[in-house]
Design a protein around this motif. Structure first.
Motif, PDB file in Angstrom:
ATOM      1  N   GLY A 258      -3.732 -31.037   5.405  1.00 51.71           N
ATOM      2  CA  GLY A 258      -3.270 -30.505   4.241  1.00 51.71           C
ATOM      3  C   GLY A 258      -2.610 -31.522   3.439  1.00 51.71           C
ATOM      4  O   GLY A 258      -2.123 -32.806   3.993  1.00 51.71           O
ATOM      5  N   LEU A 259      -2.780 -31.396   2.077  1.00 48.75           N
ATOM      6  CA  LEU A 259      -2.327 -32.561   1.084  1.00 48.75           C
ATOM      7  C   LEU A 259      -0.790 -33.056   1.106  1.00 48.75           C
ATOM      8  O   LEU A 259      -0.895 -34.408   1.315  1.00 48.75           O
ATOM      9  CB  LEU A 259      -2.752 -32.002  -0.281  1.00 48.75           C
ATOM     10  N   ALA A 260       0.128 -32.058   1.016  1.00 50.43           N
ATOM     11  CA  ALA A 260       1.137 -32.626   1.223  1.00 50.43           C
ATOM     12  C   ALA A 260       1.687 -33.407   2.525  1.00 50.43           C
ATOM     13  O   ALA A 260       2.433 -34.645   2.503  1.00 50.43           O
ATOM     14  CB  ALA A 260       2.228 -31.303   1.138  1.00 50.43           C
ATOM     15  N   GLY A 261       1.164 -33.022   3.581  1.00 45.95           N
ATOM     16  CA  GLY A 261       1.522 -33.630   5.020  1.00 45.95           C
ATOM     17  C   GLY A 261       0.751 -34.941   4.936  1.00 45.95           C
ATOM     18  O   GLY A 261       1.054 -36.074   5.449  1.00 45.95           O
ATOM     19  N   VAL A 262      -0.594 -35.076   4.262  1.00 47.99           N
ATOM     20  CA  VAL A 262      -1.298 -36.268   4.261  1.00 47.99           C
ATOM     21  C   VAL A 262      -0.439 -37.432   3.408  1.00 47.99           C
ATOM     22  O   VAL A 262      -0.547 -38.593   3.522  1.00 47.99           O
ATOM     23  CB  VAL A 262      -2.872 -36.063   3.938  1.00 47.99           C
ATOM     24  N   ILE A 263      -0.363 -36.903   2.321  1.00 44.55           N
ATOM     25  CA  ILE A 263       0.406 -37.607   1.246  1.00 44.55           C
ATOM     26  C   ILE A 263       1.792 -38.349   1.944  1.00 44.55           C
ATOM     27  O   ILE A 263       2.041 -39.483   1.849  1.00 44.55           O
ATOM     28  CB  ILE A 263       0.981 -37.019  -0.035  1.00 44.55           C
ATOM     29  N   GLN A 264       2.594 -37.432   2.670  1.00 42.15           N
ATOM     30  CA  GLN A 264       3.689 -37.953   3.333  1.00 42.15           C
ATOM     31  C   GLN A 264       3.557 -39.007   4.539  1.00 42.15           C
ATOM     32  O   GLN A 264       4.073 -39.805   4.482  1.00 42.15           O
ATOM     33  CB  GLN A 264       4.380 -36.661   3.717  1.00 42.15           C
ATOM     34  N   LEU A 265       2.416 -38.685   5.165  1.00 46.06           N
ATOM     35  CA  LEU A 265       2.035 -39.627   6.275  1.00 46.06           C
ATOM     36  C   LEU A 265       1.592 -40.848   5.743  1.00 46.06           C
ATOM     37  O   LEU A 265       2.006 -41.707   6.271  1.00 46.06           O
ATOM     38  CB  LEU A 265       0.652 -39.095   6.998  1.00 46.06           C
ATOM     39  N   CYS A 266       0.800 -40.828   4.514  1.00 46.82           N
ATOM     40  CA  CYS A 266       0.110 -42.018   4.044  1.00 46.82           C
ATOM     41  C   CYS A 266       1.595 -43.013   3.435  1.00 46.82           C
ATOM     42  O   CYS A 266       1.510 -44.093   3.465  1.00 46.82           O
ATOM     43  CB  CYS A 266      -0.705 -41.886   3.146  1.00 46.82           C
ATOM     44  N   ARG A 267       2.525 -42.326   2.966  1.00 51.00           N
ATOM     45  CA  ARG A 267       3.427 -43.201   2.335  1.00 51.00           C
ATOM     46  C   ARG A 267       4.126 -43.682   3.538  1.00 51.00           C
ATOM     47  O   ARG A 267       4.919 -44.741   3.249  1.00 51.00           O
ATOM     48  CB  ARG A 267       4.574 -42.143   1.641  1.00 51.00           C
ATOM     49  N   TYR A 268       4.365 -43.144   4.567  1.00 52.22           N
ATOM     50  CA  TYR A 268       5.161 -43.427   5.503  1.00 52.22           C
ATOM     51  C   TYR A 268       4.416 -44.611   6.479  1.00 52.22           C
ATOM     52  O   TYR A 268       4.968 -45.369   7.027  1.00 52.22           O
ATOM     53  CB  TYR A 268       5.616 -42.225   6.566  1.00 52.22           C
ATOM     54  N   SER A 269       3.142 -44.677   6.573  1.00 51.30           N
ATOM     55  CA  SER A 269       2.381 -45.099   7.307  1.00 51.30           C
ATOM     56  C   SER A 269       2.580 -46.627   7.224  1.00 51.30           C
ATOM     57  O   SER A 269       2.299 -47.234   6.107  1.00 51.30           O
ATOM     58  CB  SER A 269       0.858 -44.702   7.507  1.00 51.30           C
ATOM     59  N   GLN A 270       2.483 -47.534   8.213  1.00 53.36           N
ATOM     60  CA  GLN A 270       2.458 -48.794   8.266  1.00 53.36           C
ATOM     61  C   GLN A 270       0.978 -49.226   8.962  1.00 53.36           C
ATOM     62  O   GLN A 270       0.485 -50.338   9.089  1.00 53.36           O
ATOM     63  CB  GLN A 270       3.337 -49.498   9.234  1.00 53.36           C
ATOM     64  N   LEU A 271       0.138 -48.084   9.077  1.00 55.41           N
ATOM     65  CA  LEU A 271      -1.174 -48.429   9.669  1.00 55.41           C
ATOM     66  C   LEU A 271      -2.237 -47.926   8.599  1.00 55.41           C
ATOM     67  O   LEU A 271      -1.913 -46.799   8.208  1.00 55.41           O
ATOM     68  CB  LEU A 271      -1.317 -47.849  11.340  1.00 55.41           C
ATOM     69  N   PRO A 272      -3.576 -48.257   8.730  1.00 56.21           N
ATOM     70  CA  PRO A 272      -4.461 -47.565   8.037  1.00 56.21           C
ATOM     71  C   PRO A 272      -4.604 -45.995   8.602  1.00 56.21           C
ATOM     72  O   PRO A 272      -4.564 -46.027   9.724  1.00 56.21           O
ATOM     73  CB  PRO A 272      -5.826 -48.336   8.448  1.00 56.21           C
ATOM     74  N   VAL A 273      -4.747 -45.268   7.755  1.00 57.16           N
ATOM     75  CA  VAL A 273      -4.907 -43.717   7.843  1.00 57.16           C
ATOM     76  C   VAL A 273      -6.427 -43.347   7.790  1.00 57.16           C
ATOM     77  O   VAL A 273      -7.203 -43.655   6.775  1.00 57.16           O
ATOM     78  CB  VAL A 273      -4.236 -43.045   7.020  1.00 57.16           C
ATOM     79  N   HIS A 274      -6.979 -43.016   8.974  1.00 59.08           N
ATOM     80  CA  HIS A 274      -8.478 -42.485   9.199  1.00 59.08           C
ATOM     81  C   HIS A 274      -8.684 -41.099   8.808  1.00 59.08           C
ATOM     82  O   HIS A 274      -8.030 -40.278   9.488  1.00 59.08           O
ATOM     83  CB  HIS A 274      -8.737 -42.864  10.593  1.00 59.08           C
ATOM     84  N   GLY A 275      -9.123 -40.558   7.730  1.00 61.12           N
ATOM     85  CA  GLY A 275      -9.303 -39.358   7.359  1.00 61.12           C
ATOM     86  C   GLY A 275     -10.491 -38.783   7.673  1.00 61.12           C
ATOM     87  O   GLY A 275     -11.835 -39.023   7.443  1.00 61.12           O
ATOM     88  N   HIS A 276     -10.320 -37.440   8.697  1.00 59.40           N
ATOM     89  CA  HIS A 276     -11.557 -36.760   9.153  1.00 59.40           C
ATOM     90  C   HIS A 276     -11.624 -35.593   8.219  1.00 59.40           C
ATOM     91  O   HIS A 276     -10.753 -34.709   8.013  1.00 59.40           O
ATOM     92  CB  HIS A 276     -11.173 -36.498  10.664  1.00 59.40           C
ATOM     93  N   ARG A 277     -12.716 -35.156   7.870  1.00 61.26           N
ATOM     94  CA  ARG A 277     -13.160 -34.013   6.940  1.00 61.26           C
ATOM     95  C   ARG A 277     -13.308 -32.694   7.562  1.00 61.26           C
ATOM     96  O   ARG A 277     -14.115 -31.805   6.917  1.00 61.26           O
ATOM     97  CB  ARG A 277     -13.897 -34.550   5.959  1.00 61.26           C
TER      98      ARG A 277
END
Lengths: 421, 421
Positions: A258-277
């Motif tokens: 979900g959106l809030a979790g993905v936003i938080q992860l992306c803000r935190y991440s120091q690595l590329p985030v691979h998004g699976h749909r």
């Protein structure tokens, strides 16, 4: 001074007057409701009301596409259902700096409105102010190329199969075979995250030992997308595990996290985030319900995802090639002046689709994932990867695939085994 | 010893043999894929494979419900599409202790499978082990009753309208009117969270000043669900703002915030979490796509949500009364031995629906929300609330509504203004 607005575009179907229903939609999702309320003053409306920007009438149909809609009072027993494209704008100040509130505004309590026998969101613009609130992908195409060292061609990747059940050691064995074969990218299946039989700490350790050793030996660091989809605290912890082990990518299941979790992860991440749909079919498969990918992908790019799945040409699912290419093109079309995201082609892909994908997309900026196309190649995984690279060489040189295959064994074997189309 | 499994139930439609397609579904979502892969050993299958538990053939249709499906090779030009209920079980060890991985398993890459012209998830069981990982609602029906001091009847509530545009001071003025009128519960509209014109800190301060003063004076603390839907860090901060101001509820837009965000909020929250399902129509409106509420609501209860919207009888949307009541009953049906959640009836509700709701549900454990039914009552909000309470008295005493209205003014006015059905 005009206050900032954002627009949502819908395909609707209704037995009512489409322009009137567009007004209902604009009202429901902003200052109006089904009865007049005293507080809805002219001043409030001027600042906050949704506004119908355009209604373009399309075709008609004798039967409603979705059940449950109510025709106008006094309508004939078999009314005509008209389709229209409707553009509604909303004041940016209604949603503030919240992507989830924007989603609730454009895709909330609309699909169920009784006058509609169909509603699909087909496109979306975003407020410019979101550029400050949501910096977007940190890596995108460029960052992914830098981390993999692949600049002059598409990236070729594969997926660990079986999807579930392999131990960390078994996964690492497979990875050893794949990195030797020359892949640029490997990913976990979306079905495995951190189960007891393959805790992510152990899988990361086993897999990264192989990848790091290979990188030291050859200079080529294969990118492995570890699926860290989970509750939020665990996702962040697992991100750290990947980072510390020298990993270069994490993967997330967009819809089930979900959106809030993905936003938080992306803000935190120091690595590329691979998004699976995965789950996307449930939101998209009926042509008059849900969402077009054109709209859907924008939420995740703004959230900060670096790679986005777009299915593949001649895939095993129901999506048409036109739709797949349109999705991939969207990923490469700048959004709010940036937010580049790497389109990921996947599902039944082999060497045969490489040139068509390149030609249709008009860009070499994509990640091309082949599972069976690599693993089941007659020359083994090395043959599979070679066949993809050879297919790319043919495409880049404008040589017909069959002709190039005559002098390139791996490609020839791939076309023979998997077919030419 | 049998390893723990969980089950998903689907309604499918296909021109293929349904039992065979059920096997494809079970394979795709566990250890199998579209080609045989070497690692899928017998041992791995025994531990990890999805298993078809039951296939019940239903009706047939000459036309596919959803476009894009591929009939079997060699099928006639106009094949018959058969519907079936399919139950598939998956080993709990595949998903570990992750609710989002469970969602990806049961509702991931299934909807788009080419042999299917329809797929809807209708039900779900959850692994018993989730009881440890996800403690579920902290408040539910009992906790909500305790915080509001309402024990012997349904809770009556209302929604701030206009949905957007009111300043904190204007909101507080309306709240003052509503608490005087005697409501038990008030909520923000799903469209307002923390925009610049009504930052949640200011709205909470203004609204809670009114509610706290009223509570001191009367002993009745009205529950206000502040919509804190947002990025995660802001949600948690806004939760703290509500808590510190003496507020007793926070609200979250489930779909636009998503599972990981809602789980994290519920774990963190010291207040009941009011779950709004806007966007649900996009997942549910086609009968052969998406999900039944019976399945959907389980994810959010396990995540820890305390109140769940179920629409209302004779609502302004397309949902049937049967479906609304079935949803509300699900909310009151224990899940994994507990996880009680308060069903919230809303959408075009007035005194007229109170007895029918009670009778159909067979319980007084619900929150009944009326907007216009309170605000637009001829006697003002106090008359509106009185009409709901009188409707409840009639229902509880088994007296016909019209009869009771003859001696109860507020109820009589409501039936006259809003209609009897």
């Amino acid at each position: 001074m005009t206050a900032e607005r954002f627009e949502a575009t819908y395909l609707i179907e209704t037995a009512h007057e489409p322009a009137q229903i567009a007004e209902v939609m604009a009202g429901e999702q902003s200052s109006g409701t089904f009865v007049a309320v005293p507080g809805e003053t002219e001043e409030l409306r001027a600042l906050h009301a949704g506004r119908v920007e355009r209604v373009t009438l399309l075709d008609e149909t004798p039967a409603p596409s979705l059940p449950g809609s109510r025709p106008p009072k006094g309508a004939s027993a078999s009314p005509c259902y008209r389709r229209a494209e409707v553009v509604i704008s909303f004041p940016a100040l209604n949603v503030g700096s919240s992507l989830s509130q924007l989603m609730t505004t454009v895709a909330g309590n609309l699909f169920e409105l009784a006058p509609l026998s169909g509603l699909r969101m087909v496109d979306l613009t975003l407020p410019e102010s979101f550029v400050e609130d949501y910096p977007g992908p940190q890596f995108g195409v460029e960052g992914t190329r830098k981390l993999t060292g692949v600049y002059d061609r598409p990236l070729f990747g594969t997926i660990i199969k079986p999807s579930v059940g392999l131990s960390p050691a078994q996964t690492a064995e497979l990875v050893a075979e794949l990195v030797e074969a020359g892949v640029d990218f490997i990913k976990d299946d979306e079905l495995i995250a951190s189960p007891a039989y393959s805790p992510i700490e152990e899988r990361v350790a086993a897999v990264m030992a192989v990848i790091n050793a290979h990188a030291e030996r050859t200079g080529k660091k294969v990118m492995y997308a570890f699926n860290i989809s989970d509750d939020l605290d665990r996702m962040l912890r697992h991100h750290d595990t990947v980072l510390k082990a020298g990993g270069t990518c994490v993967m997330v299941n967009l819809i089930s996290v979900g959106l809030a979790g993905v936003i938080q992860l992306c803000r935190y991440s120091q690595l590329p985030v691979h998004g699976h749909r995965n789950g996307w079919g449930g939101l998209s498969r009926h042509p008059l319900l849900g969402m077009d990918y054109r709209a859907f992908q924008k939420f995740w790019r703004v959230a900060g995802v670096d790679h986005l799945h777009v299915n593949g040409l001649r895939n095993k699912f129901v999506e048409s090639d036109e739709s797949v290419i349109a999705s991939a093109r969207e990923c490469l079309t700048p959004l709010l002046g940036g937010y580049t995201v790497m389109p990921v082609f996947s599902s039944g892909q082999t060497a045969a689709q490489v040139p068509d994908t390149y030609t249709a997309l008009g860009s070499k900026d994509f990640l091309f994932m082949a599972g069976g196309g690599i693993m089941a190649h007659p020359g083994g995984p090395a043959g599979g990867v070679a066949s993809l690279r050879e297919a790319w060489e043919a495409a880049a040189s404008g040589i017909e695939l069959g002709e190039y295959a005559a002098t390139h064994t791996a490609l020839g074997q791939a076309l023979e085994k998997f077919g030419k189309a």
